[in-house]
Every structure is written in structure tokens, then in C-alpha cells.
Design a protein around this motif. Structure first.
Motif, PDB file in Angstrom:
ATOM      1  N   TRP A   4       0.825  -1.206   0.000  1.00 11.65           N
ATOM      2  CA  TRP A   4       0.000   0.000   0.000  1.00 11.65           C
ATOM      3  C   TRP A   4       0.862   1.260   0.000  1.00 11.65           C
ATOM      4  CZ3 TRP A   4      -3.852  -1.791   4.378  1.00 11.65           C
ATOM      5  CH2 TRP A   4      -4.874  -2.578   3.801  1.00 11.65           C
ATOM      6  N   TYR A   5       1.882   1.270   0.850  1.00 11.09           N
ATOM      7  CA  TYR A   5       2.690   2.470   0.976  1.00 11.09           C
ATOM      8  C   TYR A   5       3.430   2.793  -0.319  1.00 11.09           C
ATOM      9  CZ  TYR A   5       6.104   5.875   2.529  1.00 11.09           C
ATOM     10  OH  TYR A   5       6.858   7.015   2.642  1.00 11.09           O
ATOM     11  N   GLU A   6       4.095   1.804  -0.901  1.00 10.78           N
ATOM     12  CA  GLU A   6       4.862   2.085  -2.111  1.00 10.78           C
ATOM     13  C   GLU A   6       3.955   2.437  -3.287  1.00 10.78           C
ATOM     14  OE1 GLU A   6       8.649   0.397  -4.681  1.00 10.78           O
ATOM     15  OE2 GLU A   6       8.165  -0.454  -2.715  1.00 10.78           O
ATOM     16  N   LEU A   7       2.815   1.752  -3.397  1.00 12.32           N
ATOM     17  CA  LEU A   7       1.884   2.076  -4.474  1.00 12.32           C
ATOM     18  C   LEU A   7       1.350   3.496  -4.312  1.00 12.32           C
ATOM     19  CD1 LEU A   7       0.093   1.450  -6.911  1.00 12.32           C
ATOM     20  CD2 LEU A   7      -1.554   0.406  -5.347  1.00 12.32           C
ATOM     21  N   MET A   8       0.892   3.836  -3.116  1.00  9.06           N
ATOM     22  CA  MET A   8       0.327   5.176  -2.905  1.00  9.06           C
ATOM     23  C   MET A   8       1.381   6.265  -3.089  1.00  9.06           C
ATOM     24  SD  MET A   8      -2.558   4.973   0.081  1.00  9.06           S
ATOM     25  CE  MET A   8      -1.430   4.486   1.386  1.00  9.06           C
TER      26      MET A   8
ATOM     27  N   ASP B 112      -8.310   9.525 -13.797  1.00  3.82           N
ATOM     28  CA  ASP B 112      -8.035   8.101 -13.999  1.00  3.82           C
ATOM     29  C   ASP B 112      -6.576   7.671 -13.891  1.00  3.82           C
ATOM     30  OD1 ASP B 112      -7.202   9.412 -16.291  1.00  3.82           O
ATOM     31  OD2 ASP B 112      -8.144   8.021 -17.694  1.00  3.82           O
ATOM     32  N   HIS B 113      -5.651   8.612 -13.736  1.00  2.00           N
ATOM     33  CA  HIS B 113      -4.228   8.256 -13.768  1.00  2.00           C
ATOM     34  C   HIS B 113      -3.875   7.202 -12.714  1.00  2.00           C
ATOM     35  CE1 HIS B 113      -3.610  12.809 -14.917  1.00  2.00           C
ATOM     36  NE2 HIS B 113      -4.318  12.148 -15.813  1.00  2.00           N
ATOM     37  N   ALA B 114      -4.292   7.446 -11.481  1.00  2.00           N
ATOM     38  CA  ALA B 114      -3.868   6.582 -10.371  1.00  2.00           C
ATOM     39  C   ALA B 114      -4.439   5.179 -10.487  1.00  2.00           C
ATOM     40  CB  ALA B 114      -4.280   7.211  -9.037  1.00  2.00           C
ATOM     41  N   LEU B 115      -5.709   5.062 -10.827  1.00  2.00           N
ATOM     42  CA  LEU B 115      -6.316   3.737 -10.960  1.00  2.00           C
ATOM     43  C   LEU B 115      -5.673   2.969 -12.107  1.00  2.00           C
ATOM     44  CD1 LEU B 115     -10.073   4.603 -10.325  1.00  2.00           C
ATOM     45  CD2 LEU B 115      -8.635   3.147  -8.894  1.00  2.00           C
TER      46      LEU B 115
ATOM     47  N   ILE C 114      -8.103   4.661  -2.040  1.00  2.00           N
ATOM     48  CA  ILE C 114      -9.131   3.923  -2.780  1.00  2.00           C
ATOM     49  C   ILE C 114      -8.473   2.989  -3.792  1.00  2.00           C
ATOM     50  CG2 ILE C 114     -11.145   4.099  -4.296  1.00  2.00           C
ATOM     51  CD1 ILE C 114     -11.757   6.793  -3.040  1.00  2.00           C
ATOM     52  N   ALA C 115      -7.504   3.504  -4.528  1.00  2.00           N
ATOM     53  CA  ALA C 115      -6.788   2.671  -5.505  1.00  2.00           C
ATOM     54  C   ALA C 115      -6.055   1.532  -4.810  1.00  2.00           C
ATOM     55  CB  ALA C 115      -5.814   3.521  -6.308  1.00  2.00           C
ATOM     56  N   ALA C 116      -5.393   1.840  -3.696  1.00  2.00           N
ATOM     57  CA  ALA C 116      -4.607   0.828  -2.985  1.00  2.00           C
ATOM     58  C   ALA C 116      -5.507  -0.264  -2.404  1.00  2.00           C
ATOM     59  CB  ALA C 116      -3.792   1.490  -1.878  1.00  2.00           C
ATOM     60  N   GLY C 117      -6.561   0.135  -1.716  1.00  2.00           N
ATOM     61  CA  GLY C 117      -7.480  -0.841  -1.130  1.00  2.00           C
ATOM     62  C   GLY C 117      -8.201  -1.667  -2.166  1.00  2.00           C
ATOM     63  N   ALA C 118      -8.515  -1.045  -3.300  1.00  2.00           N
ATOM     64  CA  ALA C 118      -9.193  -1.771  -4.381  1.00  2.00           C
ATOM     65  C   ALA C 118      -8.300  -2.866  -4.953  1.00  2.00           C
ATOM     66  CB  ALA C 118      -9.604  -0.802  -5.491  1.00  2.00           C
ATOM     67  N   MET C 119      -7.009  -2.592  -5.060  1.00  2.00           N
ATOM     68  CA  MET C 119      -6.108  -3.570  -5.639  1.00  2.00           C
ATOM     69  C   MET C 119      -5.961  -4.810  -4.763  1.00  2.00           C
ATOM     70  SD  MET C 119      -5.271  -2.776  -8.620  1.00  2.00           S
ATOM     71  CE  MET C 119      -4.075  -4.093  -8.803  1.00  2.00           C
ATOM     72  N   THR C 120      -5.866  -4.640  -3.459  1.00  2.00           N
ATOM     73  CA  THR C 120      -5.689  -5.807  -2.586  1.00  2.00           C
ATOM     74  C   THR C 120      -6.996  -6.565  -2.380  1.00  2.00           C
ATOM     75  OG1 THR C 120      -5.872  -4.318  -0.665  1.00  2.00           O
ATOM     76  CG2 THR C 120      -3.650  -4.974  -1.367  1.00  2.00           C
ATOM     77  N   ALA C 121      -8.126  -5.947  -2.703  1.00  2.00           N
ATOM     78  CA  ALA C 121      -9.425  -6.616  -2.525  1.00  2.00           C
ATOM     79  C   ALA C 121      -9.894  -7.322  -3.788  1.00  2.00           C
ATOM     80  CB  ALA C 121     -10.480  -5.597  -2.082  1.00  2.00           C
ATOM     81  N   THR C 122      -9.156  -7.164  -4.890  1.00  2.00           N
ATOM     82  CA  THR C 122      -9.576  -7.755  -6.165  1.00  2.00           C
ATOM     83  C   THR C 122      -8.515  -8.708  -6.692  1.00  2.00           C
ATOM     84  OG1 THR C 122      -8.636  -5.836  -7.334  1.00  2.00           O
ATOM     85  CG2 THR C 122     -10.986  -5.749  -6.821  1.00  2.00           C
TER      86      THR C 122
ATOM     87  N   LEU D 172       1.754   6.776  -6.799  1.00  2.00           N
ATOM     88  CA  LEU D 172       0.617   7.525  -7.343  1.00  2.00           C
ATOM     89  C   LEU D 172       0.713   8.999  -6.968  1.00  2.00           C
ATOM     90  CD1 LEU D 172      -2.298   5.021  -6.546  1.00  2.00           C
ATOM     91  CD2 LEU D 172      -0.801   5.108  -8.546  1.00  2.00           C
ATOM     92  N   ARG D 173       1.097   9.275  -5.725  1.00  2.00           N
ATOM     93  CA  ARG D 173       1.217  10.667  -5.267  1.00  2.00           C
ATOM     94  C   ARG D 173       2.308  11.401  -6.043  1.00  2.00           C
ATOM     95  NH1 ARG D 173       0.075  12.953  -0.163  1.00  2.00           N
ATOM     96  NH2 ARG D 173      -1.730  11.561  -0.271  1.00  2.00           N
ATOM     97  N   ARG D 174       3.476  10.771  -6.159  1.00  2.00           N
ATOM     98  CA  ARG D 174       4.595  11.435  -6.847  1.00  2.00           C
ATOM     99  C   ARG D 174       4.337  11.590  -8.336  1.00  2.00           C
ATOM    100  NH1 ARG D 174       5.099  12.791  -2.460  1.00  2.00           N
ATOM    101  NH2 ARG D 174       6.694  12.182  -0.960  1.00  2.00           N
ATOM    102  N   PHE D 175       3.659  10.602  -8.941  1.00  2.00           N
ATOM    103  CA  PHE D 175       3.318  10.716 -10.362  1.00  2.00           C
ATOM    104  C   PHE D 175       2.392  11.912 -10.584  1.00  2.00           C
ATOM    105  CE2 PHE D 175       0.734   9.988 -14.096  1.00  2.00           C
ATOM    106  CZ  PHE D 175       1.633   9.499 -15.037  1.00  2.00           C
ATOM    107  N   GLU D 176       1.392  12.047  -9.742  1.00  2.00           N
ATOM    108  CA  GLU D 176       0.426  13.141  -9.905  1.00  2.00           C
ATOM    109  C   GLU D 176       1.068  14.495  -9.615  1.00  2.00           C
ATOM    110  OE1 GLU D 176      -1.795  12.069 -11.707  1.00  2.00           O
ATOM    111  OE2 GLU D 176      -3.675  11.866 -10.571  1.00  2.00           O
ATOM    112  N   GLU D 177       1.939  14.544  -8.630  1.00  2.00           N
ATOM    113  CA  GLU D 177       2.651  15.793  -8.353  1.00  2.00           C
ATOM    114  C   GLU D 177       3.512  16.203  -9.543  1.00  2.00           C
ATOM    115  OE1 GLU D 177       3.044  15.368  -3.472  1.00  2.00           O
ATOM    116  OE2 GLU D 177       4.701  14.758  -4.769  1.00  2.00           O
ATOM    117  N   LYS D 178       4.171  15.233 -10.142  1.00  2.00           N
ATOM    118  CA  LYS D 178       4.990  15.515 -11.324  1.00  2.00           C
ATOM    119  C   LYS D 178       4.119  15.945 -12.503  1.00  2.00           C
ATOM    120  CE  LYS D 178       8.795  15.304 -11.834  1.00  2.00           C
ATOM    121  NZ  LYS D 178       9.850  16.365 -11.858  1.00  2.00           N
TER     122      LYS D 178
END
Length: 330
Positions: free
Chosen positions: A13-17, A69-72, A49-57, A20-26
């Protein structure tokens, strides 16, 4: 500190989020430099939301969303390089440079957009679920939309059909409290959006979107029901975007106090705190993750900068399909 989830899950979760945060900031920085043009809607603050969705699917499940849509897309497996190239409008982008920020897509990874028309993905998401049901798979569809799209007529027509046919779809309203600059309270008498499901006898639930744990558990319950033939669920996941609706939005309709209140619940900070409190991560490991993410984002920019523009003969490809109908007489 006891948790319901493993060390590996929190590290994921931490590395994925963080990515996503750094990509969007860039992306926001590059937009200011006019490297990225057109519309651009950032996901900063909503990463749980993106992180939790990935581990639940599971990999076979399909995602479909709106134009934020970038992060998802990255979470679902589209590389940061392909995503950045798409923002640049380059041929190596995930939509060949012809979709831009709002229309990321990858059929093989089960990411079906990226939709610029508000609410359009709700009906399409149910269509994807119908296809899975028809083909007899045990895959489910996560259909994401915002609180603004919950006002669209498409939602009601789709909810009726999805319940009637018991489609394997989880409708997820990412309620960040503002449809562009308009608060939910100014557009609806129903402030708890999940209650819209009651009219169709559809299960509905409200989820804390600033918590990876809560998102995972809520989606896991709903998706299990979908796989078991129980039909759709509406999840209202309450989240918050730290930036404006789009890059042109100064977000003056919110107070600084409100934004700061939500930043105190930043999912990145919360997950890192859990890792630190459990002694699951060292300062050196945190720095290594930071460096990995920084390098991946920098590589995505380099890739986008060096990629070619789409050729002229690509203009009408993937847009029109020519079909000959022998029974039509000129």
C-alpha cells in the motif's frame, strides 16, 4: 500494534500510494510547464481507494472510471512510462497518445478507461459485468464515479438493470464532496449517496476513503457478493482531493482549515505510521522506497520526452470502423 493485515500488505500500500502521489505531483508540475496540455485531473488525496481496491480484487477483475483516472490506471498495472507518455500525447502512450489525460485504457490489464462524459462509465461498467456473467467467468467489475455523476439519469437506469439481472458489479462513488466546485449539499437532498441504492433494494454502504483498511474490507465484501451471484452493491467511499477539480481550478470554494483537516488523515501518513509503529520498516528502507519511486517517475518523464508523436496516418485509426453490408443497395 495489532492489525488485520500483514506487513507485506502495508508495504505494498505504501509504495503504491507513494508512486501515485509522486506521479500526480509531477504531472501537475509538467502541466505548469506546458509539457502537458488540455484537461488534467489529479488524484492527490484519494490514493487509499486505488490501494485498497487492488488488494481486494484479483487480476481478472475489470476497472472502469471517470476522467480522474491516472492513479487507478497505474494501480491496475499500466506502467508509469505509458501513462506519462499518454499525458504528453506521444505514440507510446497507453492510448497511443490520442486519449490524453481523461482516456487511459488497457484491455489486457482490464482497465477500461478513463471516460470524459460524466456518468457514461456507469452504464458501460454494467455492460462489462453483463459480459462477464454471459461468459460464465467469476470476474467482477469495479465501476468508479464521482459524487457529481451520481446526479446523472444513467445511474438510475443502470441500477435498475443491474439489480434485475444480478450483474457482478460494484458501483463505487468516490465522494470527494465537490462536483467541480459545487458541494453535494447544494445539488442533492440526499447527502448520503449510498442511500440511493435503497430505491432498487441494492445493498449500499458508506466507507472511509482515507483508510486503506476500510476500503479493502468494503470492496472485499461487495465483490464477494458479486462473485457469488448476489448482484451489485453501491459503495459510497468518502474521500478528499487536496488539489482543485482540475489544473484550472484554484479551489477557492474550500477553506484552508477544511483541507488541513483532511491532510491530517492523509492515507500515506497513516500507512507509514502503521509500518513504523510495528517496527516493520527502517529509515533506510523508507529512503529506498522513496528513491525507487522517484526513479520510476523520472524515468517516465524521460520516456515521454523521448517518445515520438503519433504519425499522421494514425488520425482515424481506432475511431471509425468501416463495415461492408452486402444487403445494403446503393
Amino acid at each position: 500494534m495489532k492489525t488485520k493485515f500483514t506487513k507485506e500488505t502495508y508495504l505494498y500500500w505504501y509504495e503504491l500510494m507513494l508512486l501515485l502521489r509522486r506521479f500526480e505531483e509531477k504531472a501537475g508540475q509538467l502541466y505548469g510547464m506546458q509539457k502537458i496540455r488540455g484537461f488534467c485531473h489529479l488524484y492527490i488525496g484519494q490514493e487509499a481507494i486505488a490501494a485498497g481496491a487492488m488488494t481486494a480484487t484479483k487480476p481478472g477483475d475489470k476497472f472502469i472510471t471517470a476522467y480522474r483516472d491516472h492513479a487507478l490506471a497505474i494501480a491496475k498495472g499500466i506502467s508509469a512510462k505509458e501513462c506519462m507518455a499518454e499525458l504528453y500525447g506521444k505514440a507510446t502512450g497507453c492510448s497511443k497518445g490520442k486519449g490524453g489525460s481523461m482516456h487511459f485504457f488497457n484491455k489486457e490489464l482490464g482497465f477500461f478507461g478513463g471516460h470524459g462524459i460524466v456518468g457514461a462509465q456507469i452504464g458501460t461498467g454494467a455492460g462489462l459485468a453483463f459480459a462477464e456473467q454471459y461468459l460464465g467467468t467469476d470476474n467482477a467489475v469495479l465501476c468508479f464515479f464521482g459524487d457529481g455523476a451520481a446526479r446523472q439519469g444513467m445511474l438510475h437506469e443502470t441500477f435498475n438493470m443491474a439489480m434485475l439481472w444480478k450483474l457482478p458489479v460494484v458501483f463505487i462513488c468516490e465522494n470527494n464532496h465537490y462536483a467541480m466546485g459545487t458541494s453535494v449539499s447544494r445539488t442533492s437532498n440526499v447527502l448520503d449517496i449510498y442511500k440511493l441504492a435503497d430505491a432498487y433494494e441494492m445493498p449500499g454502504d458508506s466507507i472511509d476513503g482515507m483508510s486503506c483498511e476500510a476500503v479493502h474490507e468494503g470492496i472485499e465484501r461487495a465483490i464477494t457478493r458479486a462473485r457469488d451471484g448476489g448482484g451489485p452493491t453501491l459503495l459510497e467511499i468518502k474521500t478528499y482531493r487536496y488539489r482543485g477539480h482540475s489544473m484550472s481550478d484554484p479551489a477557492k470554494y474550500r477553506t484552508k482549515e477544511e483541507v488541513e483537516e483532511y491532510k491530517e488523515r492523509d492515507p500515506l501518513t497513516q500507512v507509514l505510521k502503521t509500518l513504523v509503529d510495528n517496527k516493520w520498516i527502517t529509515d533506510a528502507e523508507i529512503e529506498a522506497i522513496n528513491e525507487r519511486v522517484k526513479a520510476e517517475v523520472e524515468e517516465s518523464v524521460k520516456f515521454a520526452e523521448e517518445s515520438p508523436w503519433p504519425s499522421d496516418d494514425e488520425l482515424l485509426k481506432d475511431v471509425y470502423i468501416q463495415q461492408d453490408y452486402p444487403f445494403i443497395v446503393d
